[in-house]
Design an enzyme around this catalytic site. Structure first.
Site, PDB file in Angstrom:
ATOM      1  N   GLU A 261       6.389  -7.481  15.022  1.00  0.00           N
ATOM      2  CA  GLU A 261       5.753  -6.181  14.845  1.00  0.00           C
ATOM      3  C   GLU A 261       6.790  -5.183  14.337  1.00  0.00           C
ATOM      4  O   GLU A 261       7.914  -5.167  14.820  1.00  0.00           O
ATOM      5  CB  GLU A 261       5.163  -5.688  16.169  1.00  0.00           C
ATOM      6  CG  GLU A 261       4.055  -6.572  16.694  1.00  0.00           C
ATOM      7  CD  GLU A 261       3.441  -6.085  18.004  1.00  0.00           C
ATOM      8  OE1 GLU A 261       3.872  -5.015  18.506  1.00  0.00           O
ATOM      9  OE2 GLU A 261       2.540  -6.751  18.526  1.00  0.00           O
ATOM     10  N   HIS A 280      -1.525  -2.963  17.473  1.00  0.00           N
ATOM     11  CA  HIS A 280      -1.037  -2.805  18.852  1.00  0.00           C
ATOM     12  C   HIS A 280      -1.482  -1.459  19.431  1.00  0.00           C
ATOM     13  O   HIS A 280      -0.662  -0.675  19.931  1.00  0.00           O
ATOM     14  CB  HIS A 280       0.487  -2.921  18.905  1.00  0.00           C
ATOM     15  CG  HIS A 280       0.991  -3.351  20.261  1.00  0.00           C
ATOM     16  ND1 HIS A 280       2.116  -4.133  20.420  1.00  0.00           N
ATOM     17  CD2 HIS A 280       0.534  -3.104  21.511  1.00  0.00           C
ATOM     18  CE1 HIS A 280       2.332  -4.349  21.708  1.00  0.00           C
ATOM     19  NE2 HIS A 280       1.382  -3.720  22.396  1.00  0.00           N
TER      20      HIS A 280
END
Length: 334
Positions: A261, A280
């Site tokens: 990420e 997220h």
């Protein structure tokens, strides 16, 4: 005056609580580690929503508390913090409902191909309704992997609202223990995968949980099933998942977390049409952000005042903690 550094943006209530208690709040100029490195040297406390490696702890000789904005602490070097006497606090229940709602949303969006339907509608492709298979979740089987707060709440939502049958596999659930909410405990992950129409992951990321869904596990899944992950990206082998999605063995996936990420360019899952992706944000409703920021701030104040906070990652390390440099702060607290 003690100093608290906020590494990434949080709800304003967190800074407000700290300032009103007499703490100087400094916001990192950017969300990355380089920006944090510039201002952490004088910090007595830090609030992080991302990683905090050992090197940054070593660069902050006054640091006496780390507040993790969320539940999972796998991106913080907790063992190093403990070795330096720095308590790590977290917020295990502040965003539970938000994450469970998001998991339910991903289940529905994937089953009904909401993203693809939206794109088709915008393009005037009205034949989408005749061409794409959609299915209802009502009466289907939801498999929950892990039995923490979020998994339990999702179980209750799915069973009550959608009349889903729920099966649970969790190594931490005693062999003679029955989960509440009308769920059924199964003895093995294989049994859960074999019988579930939707599999939702709710485990922390550790060495023994990494790639819980690997190639072999995905091959055991019921044909046409859905995979949901709002927990940690490393729980799934993304390459194996992409292969299963391309082959049509898996109907679809709803993913809020990823092995890397932000999601890198060329990600194996980003180009697949049967995947719903979110960045997220499962725990990022305004209500959850406010509750999480509040819990972080209140626990920091507890540590600075010499009081044991509500949610320590390692409570046994409390008696070995580093003492705050601002020794008179505790005297000023009510």
């Amino acid at each position: 005056m003690p100093i608290c550094v906020i590494a990434q943006p949080i709800h304003p209530i967190g800074a407000q609580i700290l300032r009103e208690a007499g703490v100087e709040v400094r916001q990192s100029p950017g969300p990355g580690l380089d920006s944090l490195r510039e201002i952490i040297a004088e910090a007595d406390a830090v609030i992080v929503r991302d990683s905090l490696p050992a090197a940054l702890m070593d660069a902050a000789p006054r640091l006496c508390v780390i507040a993790n904005h969320g539940t999972g602490t796998d991106k913080i070097d907790v063992s190093h913090a403990e070795s330096k006497g720095i308590p790590v606090v977290f917020t295990p229940d502040a965003n539970v409902r938000s994450v469970a709602e998001h998991a339910l949303m991903l289940m529905l969006a994937t089953a009904r191909q909401a993203v693809q339907a939206d794109a088709a509608t915008r393009k005037g492709h009205w034949r989408f309704k005749y061409e794409q298979p959609l299915f209802s979740l009502c009466g289907k089987t939801l498999g929950i992997v892990g039995w923490g707060r979020t998994g339990r709440l999702l179980c209750d939502m799915a069973a009550r609202a959608l009349d889903m049958r729920v099966v649970v596999w969790s190594p931490s659930l005693p062999a003679d223990g029955l989960p509440p909410s009308g769920a059924t405990r199964v003895d093995t992950l294989h049994e859960l995968l074999r019988t579930s129409d939707v599999v939702s992951l709710h485990r922390p990321l550790r060495g023994d949980t990494r790639h819980t869904l690997d190639k072999a596990a995905l091959e055991q899944m019921k044909p046409g099933a859905i995979v949901i992950n709002t927990s940690r990206g490393g729980l799934i082998d993304e390459s194996a998942l992409a292969d299963a999605l391309r082959d049509g063995r898996i109907y679809g996936a709803g993913l809020d977390v990823f092995e890397t990420e932000p999601l890198p360019a060329g990600s194996v899952v980003a180009g697949l049409p049967n995947v719903v992706l979110t960045p997220h944000v499962a725990g990022s409703t305004q209500e959850a952000l406010e509750a999480t920021a509040r819990q972080c701030a209140e626990q920091i104040l507890s540590v600075l005042a010499g009081r044991q906070p509500a949610h320590l990652v390692h409570p046994q390390a409390w008696d070995r903690r580093r003492q705050p440099a601002s020794s008179n702060f505790a005297e000023r607290q009510p």
